[in-house]
Enzyme design. Sequence first.
Site, PDB file in Angstrom:
ATOM      1  N   HIS A   1      -7.995  -5.139  -0.867  1.00  0.00           N
ATOM      2  CA  HIS A   1      -6.729  -4.509  -0.488  1.00  0.00           C
ATOM      3  C   HIS A   1      -6.230  -5.069   0.851  1.00  0.00           C
ATOM      4  O   HIS A   1      -6.961  -5.091   1.827  1.00  0.00           O
ATOM      5  CB  HIS A   1      -6.951  -3.000  -0.385  1.00  0.00           C
ATOM      6  CG  HIS A   1      -5.708  -2.192  -0.197  1.00  0.00           C
ATOM      7  ND1 HIS A   1      -4.704  -2.144  -1.148  1.00  0.00           N
ATOM      8  CD2 HIS A   1      -5.295  -1.393   0.823  1.00  0.00           C
ATOM      9  CE1 HIS A   1      -3.744  -1.336  -0.727  1.00  0.00           C
ATOM     10  NE2 HIS A   1      -4.067  -0.879   0.473  1.00  0.00           N
TER      11      HIS A   1
ATOM     12  N   SER B   1       0.847  -1.194   0.000  1.00  0.00           N
ATOM     13  CA  SER B   1       0.000   0.000   0.000  1.00  0.00           C
ATOM     14  C   SER B   1       0.883   1.245   0.000  1.00  0.00           C
ATOM     15  O   SER B   1       1.689   1.412  -0.913  1.00  0.00           O
ATOM     16  CB  SER B   1      -0.962  -0.043   1.192  1.00  0.00           C
ATOM     17  OG  SER B   1      -1.962   0.941   1.073  1.00  0.00           O
TER      18      SER B   1
ATOM     19  N   GLU C   1      -8.660  -4.737  -5.499  1.00  0.00           N
ATOM     20  CA  GLU C   1      -8.188  -3.903  -4.394  1.00  0.00           C
ATOM     21  C   GLU C   1      -9.304  -3.120  -3.714  1.00  0.00           C
ATOM     22  O   GLU C   1      -9.353  -3.011  -2.490  1.00  0.00           O
ATOM     23  CB  GLU C   1      -7.140  -2.912  -4.920  1.00  0.00           C
ATOM     24  CG  GLU C   1      -5.875  -3.531  -5.461  1.00  0.00           C
ATOM     25  CD  GLU C   1      -4.871  -3.841  -4.384  1.00  0.00           C
ATOM     26  OE1 GLU C   1      -5.140  -3.528  -3.207  1.00  0.00           O
ATOM     27  OE2 GLU C   1      -3.806  -4.395  -4.723  1.00  0.00           O
TER      28      GLU C   1
END
Length: 507
Positions: free
Chosen positions: A409, A196, A314
Site C-alpha cells: 500500500h 487510500s 496492498e
Amino acid sequence: MYDIFNKKWKGMRRVRDAVVGTTVGKVEGDSENGVYVWRGIPYAEAPKGDLRFIRTRKIKPWEGVREAKNFGFCCPQPNHKNADMDEDCLTLNIWSPCADRKRRPVLFFIHGGSFAGGTGSEDAYNGAYLAGYGDVVVVTCNYRIGILGFLDFSFLGQGCDANCGLFDIIEALRWVHDNIDAFGGDPDHVTVFGQSAGGTATSVLATLPAAQGLLHQCIVMSGGPTLLQGKEEGQRTAQCFLEFMHIDTPEQLREIPAGKLAGTQQAFCSACGLGAGTFRISVDGGLVPDYPIPAAAAGAGQGIPMLIGTTREEMSFLHIPPLAKIIDIGGIMEAGVSHEDEACRECIPKAYQERYGKRRGKTMMLTDMVFRMGSVWFAQTRSLRNDVWMYRFDYETAAMKVSGLHTFHSSDIPFVFGNFGAGMGKLIFLLTPSVKKAKKVAKEIQDDFLAFARNGKLPWKKCTQGSVPAKCYRRECAVMPMVEPAILNQYESTHFKKTSFSSCAGK
C-alpha cells in the site's frame, strides 16, 4: 525536463515570484524547480469555535497581497513530525508551469491517511515535477481529519454536521473552480485523484450532487468504495467518543483544545475496537445519499470517466510481525468471512492458499477484501454508463522483494509524483544500484495519468460488466485481468458482494 532521481532541471529558467489575483484577494507565490508554487492559500474559514463541527464556510476576502510561500498548518493529529498543527488548516497548494491564461488540465490530489492523519504538504506529494513534466497544474489540499473531520455529532443539534472533512474537500474544489484559471489552469478540465482514504473520497465525490460540475475525470488510487459507514453506525461511534471523553453537551465538545482531542485519537480507536476503520465517510442521506456502488448503479455521476487501480499486494505490510500482531491479521480474516455460509468460509481461504501459498495467500485475501474486490465491482457498475479503465501497480524494487513487502500500500506514490527521494521512495530504492527500469515504469504511469487528465481516455480496453482488464505496471507493462478469474469467481455468491451492491442510504 526534470531528472527525478538527480533532482535537476534541464533547459528551464528560474521563474520570478508571482502575484496572482483571486476572487478573495491577491496571493504572492514563489518558484521551485522551475515552476511557480503557491503554498498555504486559505480556501475556507478556519473551523474554530462554533465552526468546529459544522460544514465548511466560504473564506472571507482579504485586503492587499497575502504571502503564499509557506505551507499552512496541518489538521491536528497524533504523531505528525513534519508540520505545525492548528485547526486553521483549510489551505491548498498549487504548482503551475506559469501563471498565465493558458488553460492547462488540473490535477487535484486528495491525500490518504485513513481519514485520521496526513497532509497535502507532505514531501511525497510535492507537485513540482508533475506540473513541469506534464505541463499541468497540480493542487493538493488539507482537510479536517479524525475526530474533527469524520465523527458524526449531528445528533447533538444544528451546531454539528456529518462528513465535515468531505465538505472541506468540496469547498476546496469549488475554490479551484472559481480561481484556477488565474494560475494557468482550466476550471472545466479538473481531474481529481486520491490515494487510500483520498481514493475512497474520490470514489464518493464522483457520485455526489454537491460535487457535480467541480470535477470532470477521476483517478481512484487504492481507494475503498465499500469502506463507508451507515448513518447509525457513524453516530454510534461518535456517541462512543462522547462517553470515552465524559462529555454531555456540544459546548463541552467545542471547548476542548484541538490538540487535546487529537491526542486522544489513538486511545479512542483502540477503546472503540474499530482501529484503522474508526473514521469513515458516513452515508448520511444528506451530503452523501448512498454508497458509491449502488449510487453508480442508479446513475449518479454520469459523464465522468474514471481510472481505478490498486497495488498488487496492498496489505503485504502485514508480513512485518509487529504490525501483524497489532492489527490482528487472523482476526480480520475471520471477521471478513464471518457472514458467509460454511462453503464460502472454507472455499475462499483455500483458493488463495492454492493460488499464492499459505503466507502470501493471507495478505492477498485481505488485499482483495479491503481494496481490489470493491474496486472491481465499482468499475463494473460504472462501466454501464461511463468509460472506466483499471490499472494495477506490480513493480518491485530489490528492497521490496527482499523485505517481503512486495507492492505494498502506497508504494506507487513515488512513481506517480516522481519524488523518489521522499516518503516511501527513500526506502524502496535502498538496494537498487540502477534505476533505469524504475524510471521507465515511472514515466509509463505518469504519461498515462497525464493523458487521462488531458482527454479522459486511455489506450487499453475499457471495463465492462463481464471483463475487468487492467494495465499492470511492471518491468514490462502488460494488460491482464485485474483479479485472477479463479479468485474473482469465489465472490460471486458471497454476502460481501451482496451487501456491497445494497443501497443503505441514511441507515
